[in-house]
Design a protein around this motif. Structure first.
Motif, PDB file in Angstrom:
ATOM      1  N   ALA A 163       0.793  -1.120  -0.004  1.00 16.80           N
ATOM      2  CA  ALA A 163      -0.127   0.139   0.062  1.00 16.80           C
ATOM      3  C   ALA A 163       1.068   1.380   0.121  1.00 16.80           C
ATOM      4  CB  ALA A 163      -1.038   0.026   1.220  1.00 16.80           C
ATOM      5  N   LYS A 193       2.430   1.804  -3.465  1.00 20.14           N
ATOM      6  CA  LYS A 193       1.213   2.191  -4.540  1.00 20.14           C
ATOM      7  C   LYS A 193       0.998   3.583  -4.107  1.00 20.14           C
ATOM      8  CE  LYS A 193      -3.678   1.415  -5.496  1.00 20.14           C
ATOM      9  NZ  LYS A 193      -4.943   1.712  -4.897  1.00 20.14           N
ATOM     10  N   GLU A 194       0.733   4.202  -2.854  1.00 19.62           N
ATOM     11  CA  GLU A 194       0.660   5.438  -2.380  1.00 19.62           C
ATOM     12  C   GLU A 194       1.666   6.254  -3.173  1.00 19.62           C
ATOM     13  OE1 GLU A 194      -1.742   8.543  -1.204  1.00 19.62           O
ATOM     14  OE2 GLU A 194      -2.261   6.119  -1.136  1.00 19.62           O
ATOM     15  N   GLU A 223       1.362   7.155  -6.488  1.00 18.26           N
ATOM     16  CA  GLU A 223       0.170   7.923  -6.873  1.00 18.26           C
ATOM     17  C   GLU A 223       0.666   9.312  -6.328  1.00 18.26           C
ATOM     18  OE1 GLU A 223      -3.276   6.108  -5.350  1.00 18.26           O
ATOM     19  OE2 GLU A 223      -2.763   4.501  -6.581  1.00 18.26           O
ATOM     20  N   ASN A 224       1.251   9.621  -5.208  1.00 15.72           N
ATOM     21  CA  ASN A 224       1.482  10.960  -4.629  1.00 15.72           C
ATOM     22  C   ASN A 224       3.108  10.956  -4.368  1.00 15.72           C
ATOM     23  OD1 ASN A 224      -1.431  11.861  -4.388  1.00 15.72           O
ATOM     24  ND2 ASN A 224      -1.483  10.003  -3.029  1.00 15.72           N
ATOM     25  N   GLN A 272       4.293  13.215  -1.376  1.00 22.95           N
ATOM     26  CA  GLN A 272       3.973  12.895   0.121  1.00 22.95           C
ATOM     27  C   GLN A 272       5.143  11.549   0.460  1.00 22.95           C
ATOM     28  OE1 GLN A 272       3.628  12.723   3.236  1.00 22.95           O
ATOM     29  NE2 GLN A 272       1.914  13.856   3.068  1.00 22.95           N
ATOM     30  N   SER A 290       3.446   8.091   3.211  1.00 24.21           N
ATOM     31  CA  SER A 290       2.082   7.770   2.652  1.00 24.21           C
ATOM     32  C   SER A 290       1.023   7.091   3.836  1.00 24.21           C
ATOM     33  CB  SER A 290       2.221   6.286   1.801  1.00 24.21           C
ATOM     34  OG  SER A 290       2.911   5.218   2.402  1.00 24.21           O
ATOM     35  N   GLN A 291       1.878   6.752   4.811  1.00 23.35           N
ATOM     36  CA  GLN A 291       1.057   6.217   6.110  1.00 23.35           C
ATOM     37  C   GLN A 291       0.283   7.505   6.799  1.00 23.35           C
ATOM     38  OE1 GLN A 291       4.303   6.211   6.084  1.00 23.35           O
ATOM     39  NE2 GLN A 291       5.283   6.562   8.082  1.00 23.35           N
ATOM     40  N   LYS A 329      -1.645   9.508   5.326  1.00 21.93           N
ATOM     41  CA  LYS A 329      -3.106   9.867   4.696  1.00 21.93           C
ATOM     42  C   LYS A 329      -4.125   9.205   5.525  1.00 21.93           C
ATOM     43  CE  LYS A 329      -5.402   9.535   0.353  1.00 21.93           C
ATOM     44  NZ  LYS A 329      -5.176   8.696  -1.199  1.00 21.93           N
ATOM     45  N   PHE A 353      -5.221   5.363   5.514  1.00 21.24           N
ATOM     46  CA  PHE A 353      -4.437   4.354   4.803  1.00 21.24           C
ATOM     47  C   PHE A 353      -4.517   2.960   5.404  1.00 21.24           C
ATOM     48  CE2 PHE A 353      -0.201   2.711   4.966  1.00 21.24           C
ATOM     49  CZ  PHE A 353       0.164   2.689   3.980  1.00 21.24           C
TER      50      PHE A 353
END
Length: 141
Positions: free
Chosen positions: A19, A22-23, A26-27, A30, A33-34, A36, A39
């Motif tokens: 995850a 992937k995040e 996409e971003n 950032q 990622s955790q 967000k 998440f």
């Protein structure tokens, strides 16, 4: 008395790394990622993790021991919701969030990161590549 097992969440029960990758794709701006919202709730279970948790719970005193993300204080709630959704209310009552896993005493810690744990560290993903090998190992103890 049944032996006590602590099981980590991220990278052990749920697929944090898939995850996060992937995040990040996409971003890319950032780095955490955790951080967000949502998440942790959306993390997919690792293959056989749910079965393994339930199987080990038949034979051991099993607890979930996870380190919260200090980049997202909402993860306390999100991790609890993940446990409730995937493992049920009884497992939720066995959830411990701690920034320092060495504070707890037990017989086994199943984790994908090394901790100076006072018990046997079962290095998930390194010494033990999957949940079937972990369960087979522990059931022979």
């Amino acid at each position: 008395m049944r032996k006590r097992i602590y099981i980590d969440m991220d990278g052990v029960l749920c697929d944090f790394y898939k995850a996060a990758q992937k995040e990040l794709l996409e971003n890319p701006s950032q780095p955490y990622s955790q951080s967000k919202w949502g998440f942790f709730i959306k993390l997919e279970p690792i293959e056989d993790a749910i079965w393994a948790f339930k199987e080990l719970s038949k034979h051991f005193d099993v607890w979930i021991l996870t380190r919260p993300s200090t980049k997202n204080i909402g993860c306390y709630t999100e991790k609890a919701q993940w446990v409730l959704d995937h493992l049920g209310e009884e497992a939720l009552e066995r959830l411990i969030l701690s920034c320092d896993k060495t504070l707890l005493k037990g017989d086994y810690l199943i984790d994908d990161n090394y901790w100076n744990f006072d018990g046997e560290h079962i290095f998930f993903g390194k010494d033990f590549k999957d949940w079937k090998s972990v369960v087979n190992y522990l059931l022979t103890k």
